[in-house]
Write an enzyme that holds these catalytic residues in place. Structure first.
Site, PDB file in Angstrom:
ATOM      1  N   ASP A 122      30.650 -51.463 -51.102  1.00 20.54           N
ATOM      2  CA  ASP A 122      30.954 -51.404 -49.602  1.00 20.54           C
ATOM      3  C   ASP A 122      29.934 -50.534 -49.039  1.00 20.54           C
ATOM      4  O   ASP A 122      29.421 -50.520 -47.928  1.00 20.54           O
ATOM      5  CB  ASP A 122      32.290 -51.030 -49.612  1.00 20.54           C
ATOM      6  CG  ASP A 122      32.728 -51.128 -48.056  1.00 20.54           C
ATOM      7  OD1 ASP A 122      32.085 -51.861 -47.160  1.00 20.54           O
ATOM      8  OD2 ASP A 122      33.679 -50.308 -47.569  1.00 20.54           O
TER       9      ASP A 122
ATOM     10  N   CYS B 158      28.881 -47.929 -40.097  1.00 19.51           N
ATOM     11  CA  CYS B 158      30.050 -48.728 -39.518  1.00 19.51           C
ATOM     12  C   CYS B 158      29.515 -49.793 -38.662  1.00 19.51           C
ATOM     13  O   CYS B 158      28.552 -49.386 -37.888  1.00 19.51           O
ATOM     14  CB  CYS B 158      31.132 -47.860 -38.769  1.00 19.51           C
ATOM     15  SG  CYS B 158      32.196 -48.892 -37.611  1.00 19.51           S
TER      16      CYS B 158
END
Length: 301
Positions: free
Chosen positions: A14, A239
């Protein structure tokens, strides 16, 4: 006895998947190996998705073949479909990770189908994982907020959790994908999820630090009884919905917090600080971890 907290290290998957410059496979392998040696019980090591969509993860099979597996460590991989599962199975993954959004708007905008349809697509993957005797983890993205519809209804999160449990998931991730959640909201969501799944053994908190709330949200989750958390060494992973914003909460910061709470993780914080400095040098940017920076400076000659 000191209470134990499980940390799922997500940096290799991730964390790195959003890096624009390709990270060499040898660096990814060494990162996983260093994290294994530091004592992590669960590491998200790779994903088996189409390289067209996530080119950074195109070498998943090579990475899984190259790592030195530490006995007792779970090496997880993300899969989107049966083809990905077959690759993960061949790569000897210990845990399969599937995913669904708690936001209808997010689901429609990203994969052009409803939440129910998206999770139904994972039915054959879940069945295959169980048949193969593998752990199955389900991740609920946008559990606290969505970039398209705003705050996510608590009932929607519970609904997805129930669907994932029916698929046979051993663990459920409540993920604040865009990092907008606050401590009070975390409490409301987790208490509701706790009505359908045991918070201490089957639910994890996956918090992003976009608005600087991740550590407060972890404390709120601890108060609810959650004992599994995700984090990323050096805060790897931006993000994608907030330009320039911090993504995953940094592992060093989480470990420092938990140590201060008198909680045990079985992980060597000093080693993780060194790993954070090392991977930051390899990808050419400074660590996002405040505790990592401070502890590294204290160790400097």
């Amino acid at each position: 006895m000191t209470e134990h907290i499980k940390i799922v290290e997500v940096g290799p998957r991730d964390g790195l998947q959003n890096e624009k410059q390709f990270v060499d496979s040898a660096v990814k392998i060494e990162l996983v190996d260093r994290l294994s040696a530091a004592g992590f019980a669960n590491i998200e090591a790779a994903s088996f998705v189409s390289p067209k969509w996530v080119p950074q993860m195109a070498d998943g099979a090579h990475v899984m073949a190259g790592i030195a597996r530490r006995p007792g460590t779970i090496y997880s991989v993300l899969v989107p479909n049966l083809r990905g599962f077959e690759g993960a199975l061949a790569a000897r993954a210990d845990e399969i990770v599937i995913f669904g959004a708690a936001s209808e708007a997010f689901s429609q905008r990203n994969i052009n189908c409803s939440i129910a349809e998206s999770i139904a697509r994972f039915e054959p993957v879940a069945a295959a994982a169980k048949e193969a005797g593998l752990r199955l983890r389900g991740s609920i993205s946008c559990a606290l907020g969505c970039p398209y519809q705003g705050e996510t209804p608590v009932a929607a999160v519970v609904d997805v959790a129930e669907r994932l449990l029916r698929l046979g998931c051993d663990e459920i991730d409540v993920a604040d994908t865009i990092g907008v959640g606050t401590a009070a909201q975390v409490g409301r969501v987790l208490r509701a999820v706790g009505q359908v799944a045991d918070l201490g053994t089957r639910v994890s908190g996956h918090f992003h630090d976009t608005y600087g709330q991740a550590l407060a949200n972890i404390l709120a989750a601890l108060d609810c009884g959650v004992r599994i958390f995700h984090s990323s060494v050096a805060g790897l992973g931006g993000c994608p919905y907030a330009k320039g914003a911090t993504g995953n909460v940094a592992t060093e910061d989480v470990l420092y917090l938990l140590r201060g709470q008198g909680l045990d993780t079985g992980i060597d914080l000093d080693a993780v600080v060194d790993i954070g400095q090392w991977i930051s040098e390899r990808i050419g940017r400074p660590t996002s971890s405040r505790a990592g920076r401070a502890l590294a400076l204290k160790k400097a000659p």
